[in-house]
Every structure is written in structure tokens, then in C-alpha cells.
Design a protein around this motif. Structure first.
Motif, PDB file in Angstrom:
ATOM      1  N   ILE A 416       0.860  -1.186   0.000  1.00  0.00           N
ATOM      2  CA  ILE A 416       0.000   0.000   0.000  1.00  0.00           C
ATOM      3  C   ILE A 416       0.897   1.236   0.000  1.00  0.00           C
ATOM      4  O   ILE A 416       1.745   1.378   0.883  1.00  0.00           O
ATOM      5  CB  ILE A 416      -0.917   0.012   1.239  1.00  0.00           C
ATOM      6  CG1 ILE A 416      -1.775  -1.250   1.278  1.00  0.00           C
ATOM      7  CG2 ILE A 416      -1.800   1.252   1.236  1.00  0.00           C
ATOM      8  CD1 ILE A 416      -2.613  -1.388   2.539  1.00  0.00           C
ATOM      9  N   PRO A 417       0.738   2.122  -0.981  1.00  0.00           N
ATOM     10  CA  PRO A 417       1.608   3.307  -1.009  1.00  0.00           C
ATOM     11  C   PRO A 417       1.312   4.258   0.138  1.00  0.00           C
ATOM     12  O   PRO A 417       0.259   4.166   0.779  1.00  0.00           O
ATOM     13  CB  PRO A 417       1.272   3.943  -2.358  1.00  0.00           C
ATOM     14  CG  PRO A 417      -0.115   3.485  -2.664  1.00  0.00           C
ATOM     15  CD  PRO A 417      -0.231   2.112  -2.079  1.00  0.00           C
ATOM     16  N   GLU A 418       2.241   5.143   0.401  1.00  0.00           N
ATOM     17  CA  GLU A 418       2.029   6.165   1.419  1.00  0.00           C
ATOM     18  C   GLU A 418       0.990   7.175   0.926  1.00  0.00           C
ATOM     19  O   GLU A 418       1.027   7.618  -0.215  1.00  0.00           O
ATOM     20  CB  GLU A 418       3.342   6.891   1.723  1.00  0.00           C
ATOM     21  CG  GLU A 418       4.403   5.998   2.338  1.00  0.00           C
ATOM     22  CD  GLU A 418       4.079   5.609   3.772  1.00  0.00           C
ATOM     23  OE1 GLU A 418       3.195   6.260   4.381  1.00  0.00           O
ATOM     24  OE2 GLU A 418       4.687   4.653   4.288  1.00  0.00           O
ATOM     25  N   PHE A 419       0.057   7.478   1.797  1.00  0.00           N
ATOM     26  CA  PHE A 419      -1.000   8.432   1.457  1.00  0.00           C
ATOM     27  C   PHE A 419      -0.749   9.735   2.211  1.00  0.00           C
ATOM     28  O   PHE A 419      -1.379  10.022   3.220  1.00  0.00           O
ATOM     29  CB  PHE A 419      -2.381   7.867   1.837  1.00  0.00           C
ATOM     30  CG  PHE A 419      -2.834   6.723   0.970  1.00  0.00           C
ATOM     31  CD1 PHE A 419      -2.471   6.660  -0.354  1.00  0.00           C
ATOM     32  CD2 PHE A 419      -3.642   5.728   1.485  1.00  0.00           C
ATOM     33  CE1 PHE A 419      -2.894   5.617  -1.162  1.00  0.00           C
ATOM     34  CE2 PHE A 419      -4.073   4.679   0.688  1.00  0.00           C
ATOM     35  CZ  PHE A 419      -3.700   4.617  -0.652  1.00  0.00           C
ATOM     36  N   ARG A 420       0.150  10.530   1.710  1.00  0.00           N
ATOM     37  CA  ARG A 420       0.507  11.761   2.421  1.00  0.00           C
ATOM     38  C   ARG A 420      -0.258  12.979   1.906  1.00  0.00           C
ATOM     39  O   ARG A 420      -0.421  13.950   2.629  1.00  0.00           O
ATOM     40  CB  ARG A 420       2.016  12.022   2.276  1.00  0.00           C
ATOM     41  CG  ARG A 420       2.895  10.986   2.955  1.00  0.00           C
ATOM     42  CD  ARG A 420       4.346  11.429   2.996  1.00  0.00           C
ATOM     43  NE  ARG A 420       5.180  10.474   3.700  1.00  0.00           N
ATOM     44  CZ  ARG A 420       5.851   9.491   3.109  1.00  0.00           C
ATOM     45  NH1 ARG A 420       5.764   9.349   1.787  1.00  0.00           N
ATOM     46  NH2 ARG A 420       6.593   8.656   3.812  1.00  0.00           N
ATOM     47  N   ASN A 421      -0.711  12.932   0.652  1.00  0.00           N
ATOM     48  CA  ASN A 421      -1.275  14.130   0.031  1.00  0.00           C
ATOM     49  C   ASN A 421      -2.792  14.214   0.117  1.00  0.00           C
ATOM     50  O   ASN A 421      -3.360  15.262  -0.161  1.00  0.00           O
ATOM     51  CB  ASN A 421      -0.856  14.193  -1.443  1.00  0.00           C
ATOM     52  CG  ASN A 421       0.648  14.260  -1.600  1.00  0.00           C
ATOM     53  OD1 ASN A 421       1.331  14.847  -0.773  1.00  0.00           O
ATOM     54  ND2 ASN A 421       1.159  13.649  -2.662  1.00  0.00           N
ATOM     55  N   CYS A 422      -3.437  13.113   0.457  1.00  0.00           N
ATOM     56  CA  CYS A 422      -4.908  13.074   0.383  1.00  0.00           C
ATOM     57  C   CYS A 422      -5.498  13.482   1.732  1.00  0.00           C
ATOM     58  O   CYS A 422      -5.895  12.636   2.534  1.00  0.00           O
ATOM     59  CB  CYS A 422      -5.378  11.682  -0.011  1.00  0.00           C
ATOM     60  SG  CYS A 422      -7.059  11.654  -0.616  1.00  0.00           S
ATOM     61  N   LYS A 423      -5.567  14.770   1.978  1.00  0.00           N
ATOM     62  CA  LYS A 423      -5.987  15.270   3.282  1.00  0.00           C
ATOM     63  C   LYS A 423      -7.496  15.207   3.490  1.00  0.00           C
ATOM     64  O   LYS A 423      -7.968  15.447   4.589  1.00  0.00           O
ATOM     65  CB  LYS A 423      -5.508  16.712   3.463  1.00  0.00           C
ATOM     66  CG  LYS A 423      -3.993  16.878   3.379  1.00  0.00           C
ATOM     67  CD  LYS A 423      -3.281  16.055   4.440  1.00  0.00           C
ATOM     68  CE  LYS A 423      -1.773  16.259   4.377  1.00  0.00           C
ATOM     69  NZ  LYS A 423      -1.056  15.404   5.378  1.00  0.00           N
ATOM     70  N   ARG A 424      -8.252  14.899   2.433  1.00  0.00           N
ATOM     71  CA  ARG A 424      -9.711  14.837   2.579  1.00  0.00           C
ATOM     72  C   ARG A 424     -10.233  13.411   2.490  1.00  0.00           C
ATOM     73  O   ARG A 424     -11.439  13.195   2.376  1.00  0.00           O
ATOM     74  CB  ARG A 424     -10.383  15.686   1.503  1.00  0.00           C
ATOM     75  CG  ARG A 424     -10.090  17.174   1.638  1.00  0.00           C
ATOM     76  CD  ARG A 424     -10.976  17.975   0.708  1.00  0.00           C
ATOM     77  NE  ARG A 424     -10.673  19.396   0.768  1.00  0.00           N
ATOM     78  CZ  ARG A 424     -11.311  20.333   0.076  1.00  0.00           C
ATOM     79  NH1 ARG A 424     -12.284  19.983  -0.744  1.00  0.00           N
ATOM     80  NH2 ARG A 424     -10.969  21.606   0.177  1.00  0.00           N
ATOM     81  N   LEU A 425      -9.350  12.428   2.553  1.00  0.00           N
ATOM     82  CA  LEU A 425      -9.781  11.039   2.466  1.00  0.00           C
ATOM     83  C   LEU A 425     -10.612  10.659   3.686  1.00  0.00           C
ATOM     84  O   LEU A 425     -10.173  10.815   4.825  1.00  0.00           O
ATOM     85  CB  LEU A 425      -8.568  10.118   2.350  1.00  0.00           C
ATOM     86  CG  LEU A 425      -8.887   8.643   2.060  1.00  0.00           C
ATOM     87  CD1 LEU A 425      -9.559   8.488   0.704  1.00  0.00           C
ATOM     88  CD2 LEU A 425      -7.623   7.792   2.137  1.00  0.00           C
ATOM     89  N   VAL A 426     -11.819  10.167   3.432  1.00  0.00           N
ATOM     90  CA  VAL A 426     -12.744   9.756   4.489  1.00  0.00           C
ATOM     91  C   VAL A 426     -12.845   8.239   4.570  1.00  0.00           C
ATOM     92  O   VAL A 426     -12.907   7.666   5.658  1.00  0.00           O
ATOM     93  CB  VAL A 426     -14.143  10.363   4.251  1.00  0.00           C
ATOM     94  CG1 VAL A 426     -15.151   9.820   5.267  1.00  0.00           C
ATOM     95  CG2 VAL A 426     -14.090  11.880   4.304  1.00  0.00           C
ATOM     96  N   SER A 427     -12.843   7.561   3.432  1.00  0.00           N
ATOM     97  CA  SER A 427     -13.105   6.123   3.417  1.00  0.00           C
ATOM     98  C   SER A 427     -12.090   5.435   2.507  1.00  0.00           C
ATOM     99  O   SER A 427     -11.914   5.824   1.346  1.00  0.00           O
ATOM    100  CB  SER A 427     -14.535   5.871   2.913  1.00  0.00           C
ATOM    101  OG  SER A 427     -14.812   4.498   2.834  1.00  0.00           O
ATOM    102  N   LEU A 428     -11.432   4.396   3.043  1.00  0.00           N
ATOM    103  CA  LEU A 428     -10.439   3.627   2.295  1.00  0.00           C
ATOM    104  C   LEU A 428     -10.765   2.143   2.444  1.00  0.00           C
ATOM    105  O   LEU A 428     -10.647   1.577   3.538  1.00  0.00           O
ATOM    106  CB  LEU A 428      -9.026   3.917   2.803  1.00  0.00           C
ATOM    107  CG  LEU A 428      -7.898   3.114   2.145  1.00  0.00           C
ATOM    108  CD1 LEU A 428      -7.798   3.459   0.659  1.00  0.00           C
ATOM    109  CD2 LEU A 428      -6.574   3.362   2.856  1.00  0.00           C
ATOM    110  N   HIS A 429     -11.183   1.504   1.352  1.00  0.00           N
ATOM    111  CA  HIS A 429     -11.537   0.089   1.348  1.00  0.00           C
ATOM    112  C   HIS A 429     -10.645  -0.639   0.340  1.00  0.00           C
ATOM    113  O   HIS A 429     -10.793  -0.466  -0.874  1.00  0.00           O
ATOM    114  CB  HIS A 429     -13.011  -0.099   0.977  1.00  0.00           C
ATOM    115  CG  HIS A 429     -13.965   0.353   2.048  1.00  0.00           C
ATOM    116  ND1 HIS A 429     -14.587  -0.512   2.915  1.00  0.00           N
ATOM    117  CD2 HIS A 429     -14.376   1.589   2.398  1.00  0.00           C
ATOM    118  CE1 HIS A 429     -15.348   0.167   3.749  1.00  0.00           C
ATOM    119  NE2 HIS A 429     -15.240   1.449   3.448  1.00  0.00           N
TER     120      HIS A 429
END
Length: 858
Positions: A416-429
Motif C-alpha cells: 500500500i503506497p504512502e498516502f501523504r497528500n490526500c488530506k480529505r480522504l474519508v473512506s479507504l476500502h
């Protein structure tokens, strides 16, 4: 006699000249005696009921062109010719419509009576309005058939006719065709029209720009091929109206179309070839929720202005048209629940305006597009239940507005890549893939991340400690290869955690205790010895107490208490509070008790009697699923207590009680806006249970006693009592369902003979609650002379001439009747005997949302 005649004749001759002179004068005065426009308008007003006084200032002391809601426009060719517009929409008017007076107003060109509460048939005299250009009677509580003589008698000057949002029934009159090419707008949407559309209806209406027949669920008609002759048609809305068969080839001639909505019908077959190439001005295409099959034809790339492409819930096969993805203005692609295959093409990157892509439950294969994260407008990407493979792109979450990512149930691999830029991510499935490596620590730095599902992969390493900094409603990392200690907050502070299937994880409450440093072994050994002694003594005491309880007590034993929230209660306190004096509700499956805790906090406990031999592990597994539900309209489960033969579910307590308590009160005084708010909240809660929560949850015991009212100043409903069959077992559920006389009318008819419950059963139960809110009557009135349940009571009256006036709660203001009428119609649809005629709860929510918005408008 002769003498008398001699005297009378001169007298007659004396009177004759004045009569001769007076006759022309009377004839000249004739036109002055004709009613003036202000007199006719005041006569029209006198027949109305105007509770808000909107027309109070209409009087002879003011020129009628200066009256509110009256607009006069002088003709450009002659200053003596005046065009009059009467716009009375949304004024809460009712009463009689004196169309005979109104239509005599010279120059009446525009008439709007929309959004009122007339509760009558459409007046036939409106056909006498000889100069009408626009007639708007939408959402004004008109009912009954649309008379053929009215349709045929409307003036040929009419350019716009809007009868939408009423209760007009019967066939669409073919006489409307007499309006000819002058008619540009015809809106008959959201009525109760039925039957087959007559072909002659559309042959002459060649000037139509806008046609809306949507929401007429009783129509049983194929799509008329004659529609293709309306070459000027720009907006065509036919959704949810029972249309069947295939799309006629003649539709390809509608080259001016900007919006085409054929969704939620019974349409079948393949889409005509060249379908896309012909619609170069099309902005929105919605063919969803039909039975279309075969490949979607190429040529959609010619629709260079297309913004919304919705074909979900059909049986399309083959590949999505390649040119679709690169359309410059495209914002929404919804193609889920089809049989599409092939690869997902690369997106056009930063130049794309895509916001939402949903292609779940198809057969797409190959890798994910590497350009997903380059689209700056993308907020939802969902491609679950496909055959996608390869690795996750490094820029998957680089869009600054990305909120929802769902790529679960595929064959993805890699880390799983690093998610540093997605500041509005609410749901990750990302569940049910082949992902490996650690859980990225960068997830813990995303400020609004609420739902994380990484289950059923091959992830390794520890759970990042910084995940406990998030306000999570769901963390599912089950069935991976994770190891190490679980962060304390994720165990104690968050109920929605799935950790099973990771033998290497350890921590409080898990099967494995964490390994401790060697230097502490000696002290731990001593502590363990002491603890063993104390534990043995306690076990002996508990055993003795259990024997005593079994022999002499009535309380079941042993019990196991599991808490998802930090509340101060023990199993002993729980069972000791099960007295009749604490009962606040009774039902088919058990009683509800109010229990006051040591710290003064109050909880509601539903005690369920079970005959199925459900083990503690089974109950805990089911309860873990339900306890993770977090929604503003769903009551929280704070814990449960298990004992052989029963399960006691602990809920948060609301002092205002239930909706049933309010309805059964001596006088149900709740206003219409608050009733709508309750209905809207319950619908929103069901939408979450049916569609937004994983796994899907059916309520199956929805009734007004399970709609709790929060303690805030403004009423906010909470749905409780869901998931009962999970605890009592299916056999007990079905056998107990009909034992509660106050429950029977909430049960969908198909519950008797179907083995597989559906969400439409919950929709039926919701419809009963909506009927309670509209009528102000309890669902069952066993002590009443009319003891029939509310569904039968409404069905007997709905088709009577004055049926609505008998059904709607008389305690609600007449100004709300329009909204109540619409809600009543929706409730009747929800309680349809045939499940396939009931709307989905998402449609119910949207309609209630519109009603609530209208009710709260100033």
C-alpha cells in the motif's frame, strides 16, 4: 272606449320621443357595464382561502397592475394592449378556483397557481383563458383525471403547460396534441397517470423543447416511436414511469437533446447503434436501473459536451466505449452492477474534470489507471468486485479532494503506497486483495479518515500507533499477518475494530498476551501465583453462587458482559434491574428496561429471549458488526450481556422516548416540519444500513417504538432495535413476529412466504411509520371502533372523492397539505403489496429531502 283611446293616444305619443332618444344612449352605455379586470380579479380572489393574507392588498383603491403578484406588460406594437401575468405560487392558497371570472380578464397570458393546496380537480373553465401562453398548476394538490375536453380546449397560443407534482390520474389525454407546434414545455411528471401513451399525442407536438413524464409509476407503455419526431426536444425525462421494451430507433433523430433520463423503468434490449454519435449536445445521460443488455455502442466520444454518464444496474457487456474517459467536460461515470469487461483506460490526467467514477461489480481486468491521482477534481473512485490486478499506483490518493476509495475484492498485489497528500480522504476500502507489506503510517496523519478496511490481505508488521489519533468509526484489519501489540486506544476506545485472523497480534482482551521483558519474569511469576490463588478462590465462590442461583434463583447464569463504551455496570447489576417497575417498552422478543448506573448515567437494555442455541462466540461476532455502526440517525449499541437462553443489548438512552410514545399521547401535537424531520432521519439511517455500511444490515423490526427521539432541543430520530434475528435466531424471530398485536401491520406481506429477507421489507415498515406521521394515528387502534390497521384504513379512503381530507391529520395547518399529500403518496408506494412497486430507500430519502426543503423554505 273610443273616448278612452282618444285620451291615451296623445299620452303615448308624448312618451315615444324620449324612448326613441334613450335607446341609443343605453346601447352606447352597454360596454361600460362590462366587468373591469380589477372586478374580475377580486371576484376570483373572493372564492379563495388566503390564510396568510398574501392577497389582502388587492382592492379597488389601487390600480390592479400595482397589486402584488400581478404583472402588466404593454405590447411593443400598441400601448393600449396589455399582457397580464398572475403569479400566485407558494402562497398557501386553497378553496375554489373561479376560473370563469379569471379567464375573462383581458390579456391574461401567464397564470401560475403552483405550490398551493387547492385539493380539487383541474377546473374545466381554464380552457376559456383564450390568450394564455403559460399555465403552471404544479404541486397544487390537484387530483382526478385530466379531462379530454380541457386538454382539447386549451388555447392554441399555449407554449408552456406544467401539471407536475399533483395526483392526476388516468390516461394522458390525446387531445393535448391539438396544442400543436406552439407548445414548447409539457410537464406531467410526478402524478398517477396510467395506461398506454396514445401515439397521436406526440405527432403534432413538434415544437416541444421540454417533456417530463417521470414519476408516473402506473404507466404501462412502450416508448412511443413518435417521440423521435420531436426534432426540437432538448430535455426528455421519462424516469420511474413503467416504460417497457426497447429504445426505438427513431430516438436517434433527437439530435438537439441536452438531457435524457430513462432510468428506473423496465426497458430491455440493446441500445440502438449510433446512439452516441447523434447526441453531440447531450449533457446528461441516465439509463440506469433497467434491463438493457449487450455492448454499449461506440460513438459516445462524439458527445463532446457530456457531463454525466449513468448506466449502472443493467446487464451491459463488453467494454465501456474507449472515448468516454477522455471527454473534456465529463464529471460522473457510473457503470456499477453490469457485466462490463476489458481494461480501465488511462485517464487524461490534469485536463480531466472527472469527479466520480463507480465501476463496481463488473469484470474489469488488468491494472489500475496510473493517472488516477493526476485528476485534481476526483473525489470518489470505486472499482470493487472486479478482476483488477497489478499494484496500487503511488499517486492513487494525490487528488486534493479525494474522499472515497474502494478497490476491495480484486486481485491487487504489492504494498500500500504512502498516502501523504490526500488530506480529505474519508473512506479507504482495500479488502480482499493480495496486498502485502506494512500498513502505511501516513494513514494516521490524514485528518478526516473515518473508515479503513484492509481485511483479507497479506499485510505484515504492526498496526501503526498513530491510527489511534484518528476519529475512526471502522478499522478492519482482520485476516492478515499482522503482529505485535495493538495500540491501546484501538481496543478500549473504538468499538468498530476487527482484529481476528491475525495470530501474531497481542494485547488486552486478545487471545495472546504480549511478551514482556525477561527482567520482569520473577515478579510476574510471583504475581501470577498470587493471582492464581485469588482467581481460584473467586472461581469457587462464583461456582457456589451459580449453584445457588440455579437451585433457588430465577436469574439465568452464567453471564458474560461485553462493553463497547466505558460505562460502569456489572452483570449482577444488570440482572438485578430486570424488574417490572423498570420496564419502558414491551415487544414480541422481550422487554426494554431503563437502568440507572452508579454514576447516574442511564442506559436502555433490551432483553431478548432466544431458543436457538447461539454460542457466546456467535453472538459476540454478530454484535461486533452491529456495534461498529456509527451514524447520527442510528442508536449506538454500548454493550451486551450473554447468558444461555438470552441476550441483553445495551443502548444509549433518550429521555424523550420513542415516536410511538408521542403518537399514543392523548394529543399528537408535533408540527409537520418536525414530522418530516423524523421521517427524513429514519430514511437516512436506513440508507446507511442498506447501502453505506459494510456488511449490509437489514433492520427487520422497524416500527415507531424503535424510533427514538434524541434529547436535543430539535428532534433528531435514532433508529434502534436492528439486527434482532442475529441474536434470537431466525426460527424465534419468525414465530414471535406475529405474536405482537402492535407489530403486525409493520410486517411486509411477503414475509409469510419468502425465505430471503430484502431491504424492501424495511421500506414497507418505513411506509407504515410515514403513514402514522401523515395521519397522526397509531399503526394499530385495537380499542377503536375502526380497529383496522393503518394501511387498510388508508387504502379504504385514498380513492374516495374527499379521501385526502379524511386521511391527513386535521391538527396540521392547511398550509402544509401539499407536502402532506406528497408524503401520503410516498407512504402508499412504500406499503405496496408488491415489493417491486416499492421505491428503494435511497429514492425515498431523496423525495423526503425535497419535501423537507420545501417545508422549511421561508
Amino acid at each position: 272606449m273610443a273616448t278612452a283611446a282618444a285620451y291615451c293616444l296623445p299620452l303615448f305619443l308624448l312618451l315615444l320621443p324620449p324612448l326613441i332618444i334613450a335607446a341609443p344612449s343605453a346601447a352606447a352605455a352597454g360596454p361600460e357595464l362590462q366587468p373591469q379586470p380589477q372586478d374580475l380579479l377580486l371576484s376570483f380572489k373572493a372564492a379563495l382561502r388566503d390564510p396568510s393574507g398574501a392577497l389582502a392588498s388587492w382592492s379597488l383603491s389601487t390600480p390592479y397592475c400595482n397589486w402584488p403578484h400581478i404583472t402588466c406588460t404593454a405590447s411593443s406594437s400598441s400601448s393600449s394592449v396589455v399582457s397580464i401575468a398572475v403569479s400566485l405560487q407558494g402562497l398557501g392558497l386553497s378553496g375554489d378556483i373561479d376560473a370563469a371570472s379569471l379567464c375573462r380578464v383581458p390579456g391574461l397570458s401567464h397564470l401560475s397557481l403552483a405550490s398551493n393546496a387547492f385539493n380539487t380537480t383541474v377546473p374545466l373553465q381554464l380552457s376559456r383563458c383564450a390568450s394564455l401562453v403559460s399555465l403552471n398548476l404544479s404541486s397544487a394538490a390537484f387530483w382526478g383525471p385530466l379531462p379530454e375536453q380541457l386538454a382539447a380546449g386549451l388555447p392554441p397560443s399555449l407554449a408552456s403547460l406544467d401539471l407536475s407534482g399533483n395526483d392526476i390520474e388516468g390516461p394522458v389525454p390525446p387531445g393535448l396534441a391539438a396544442l400543436g407546434a406552439a407548445l414548447q414545455v409539457l410537464d406531467l411528471g410526478r402524478n398517477r397517470l396510467s395506461g398506454v401513451l396514445h401515439p397521436a399525442l406526440f405527432r403534432n407536438l413538434t415544437g416541444l423543447h421540454y417533456l417530463d413524464l417521470s414519476g408516473n409509476q402506473f404507466l404501462e407503455s412502450p416508448l412511443p416511436p413518435e417521440l423521435g419526431k420531436m426534432g426540437n426536444l432538448r430535455w426528455l425525462f421519462l424516469q420511474g414511469s413503467g416504460f417497457t421494451g426497447a429504445i426505438p430507433e427513431t430516438f436517434l433523430a433527437l439530435e438537439q437533446l441536452e438531457a435524457l433520463d430513462l432510468s428506473m423503468n423496465g426497458l430491455t434490449g440493446a441500445i440502438p447503434r449510433g446512439f452516441g454519435r447523434k447526441f453531440q449536445k447531450l449533457l446528461s445521460l441516465d439509463l440506469s436501473r433497467n434491463g438493457f443488455s449487450g455492448p454499449f455502442p461506440d460513438g459516445v466520444e462524439k458527445c463532446v459536451m457530456l457531463q454525466r454518464f449513468q448506466v449502472h444496474d443493467n446487464a451491459f457487456t463488453g467494454e465501456l466505449p474507449a472515448g468516454l474517459w477522455s471527454l473534456p467536460d465529463l464529471q460522473v461515470i457510473r457503470a456499477e452492477n453490469n457485466r462490463f469487461s476489458g481494461r480501465l483506460p488511462e485517464f487524461p490526467g490534469e485536463v480531466s474534470r472527472l469527479e466520480q467514477v463507480q465501476v463496481d461489480n463488473n469484470s474489469f481486468s488488468g491494472g489500475l489507471p496510473l493517472t488516477i491521482g493526476m485528476i485534481r477534481t476526483m473525489y470518489r473512485f470505486s472499482a470493487s468486485l472486479n478482476k483488477l490486478s497489478g499494484v496500487l499506483p503511488d499517486n492513487l490518493c494525490d487528488s486534493p479532494v479525494m474522499s472515497i476509495i474502494n478497490i476491495s475484492h480484486n486481485a491487487l498485489s504489492g504494498s500500500i503506497p504512502e498516502f501523504r497528500n490526500c488530506k480529505r480522504l474519508v473512506s479507504l476500502h482495500l479488502s480482499s486483495n493480495g496486498l502485502t507489506g506494512p500498513i502505511p503510517t501516513s494513514l494516521g496523519a490524514l485528518p478526516v479518515l473515518t473508515y479503513i478496511d484492509l481485511s483479507s490481505n497479506g499485510l505484515t508488521g504492526a498496526i501503526p500507533a498513530n491510527l489511534q489519533n484518528l476519529k475512526l468509526a471502522l478499522l478492519n484489519v482482520s485476516y492478515n499477518r499482522l503482529s505485535g501489540p495493538v495500540p491501546q486506544e484501538l481496543i478500549s476506545g473504538l468499538p468498530a475494530v476487527f482484529l481476528q485472523g491475525n495470530p501474531g497480534l497481542c494485547g488486552p482482551g486478545l487471545s495472546n498476551n504480549c511478551v514482556v521483558p525477561l527482567r520482569k519474569h520473577r515478579w510476574l511469576a510471583l504475581a501470577a501465583t498470587v493471582a492464581s490463588f485469588i482467581t481460584g478462590a473467586m472461581l469457587l465462590a462464583i461456582g457456589a453462587f451459580a449453584v445457588y442461583r440455579r437451585l433457588y434463583g430465577k436469574r439465568p447464569s452464567p453471564w458474560k458482559l461485553v462493553l463497547f463504551q466505558p460505562i460502569k455496570i456489572t452483570g449482577e447489576e444488570l440482572f438485578s434491574a430486570f424488574h417490572d417497575k423498570n420496564v419502558i417498552g414491551r415487544g414480541a422478543f422481550g422487554n426494554v428496561y431503563l437502568i440507572v448506573l452508579q454514576d447516574g448515567q442511564k442506559v436502555a437494555v433490551k432483553r431478548l429471549v432466544c431458543s436457538d442455541k447461539l454460542t457466546f462466540r456467535q453472538v459476540k461476532s454478530e454484535m461486533n458488526v452491529l456495534a461498529k455502526i456509527r451514524h447520527k440517525n442510528i442508536a449506538k449499541i454500548t454493550g451486551f450481556c450473554y447468558s444461555e437462553g438470552e441476550v441483553s443489548v445495551i443502548y444509549e438512552y433518550f429521555q424523550k422516548g420513542s415516536l410511538q410514545d408521542m403518537i399514543y399521547a392523548p394529543k399528537f401535537t408535533l408540527g409537520w416540519k418536525d414530522r418530516l424531520k423524523i421521517a427524513l432521519g429514519v430514511a437516512q439511517g436506513l440508507v446507511y444500513l442498506h447501502h453505506d455500511y459494510t456488511p449490509r444490515v437489514l433492520h427487520r423490526d422497524l416500527k415507531s417504538s424503535n424510533v427514538l427521539l434524541a434529547n436535543e432541543f430539535e428532534i433528531e430520530p435514532r433508529v434502534a432495535g436492528f439486527g434482532i434475528p442475529c441474536f434470537v435466531g431466525e426460527k424465534v424471530y419468525r414465530s414471535s413476529l406475529y405474536s405482537d398485536v402492535n407489530q403486525k401491520c409493520y410486517i411486509a406481506p411477503e414475509e409469510n412466504f419468502t425465505k430471503n429477507p430484502t431491504n424492501l421489507m424495511d421500506v414497507y415498515s418505513f411506509g407504515v411509520i410515514l403513514l402514522e406521521l401523515v395521519t397522526g394515528r397509531p399503526a394499530e387502534q385495537l380499542a377503536s371502533k375502526d380497529s383496522s390497521d393503518i394501511v387498510r384504513w388508508v387504502r379504504r379512503r385514498i380513492n374516495l372523492v374527499d379521501g385526502a381530507s379524511q386521511i391527513l391529520d386535521p391538527n396540521i395547518s392547511h398550509t402544509a397539505q401539499q407536502g402532506m399529500q406528497a408524503a401520503l403518496e410516498l407512504a402508499v408506494r412504500c406499503t405496496s403489496v408488491k415489493p417491486d412497486q416499492r421505491p428503494d430507500i435511497t429514492e425515498v430519502f431523496r423525495l423526503l429531502q425535497a419535501l423537507y426543503f420545501s417545508a422549511t423554505m421561508p
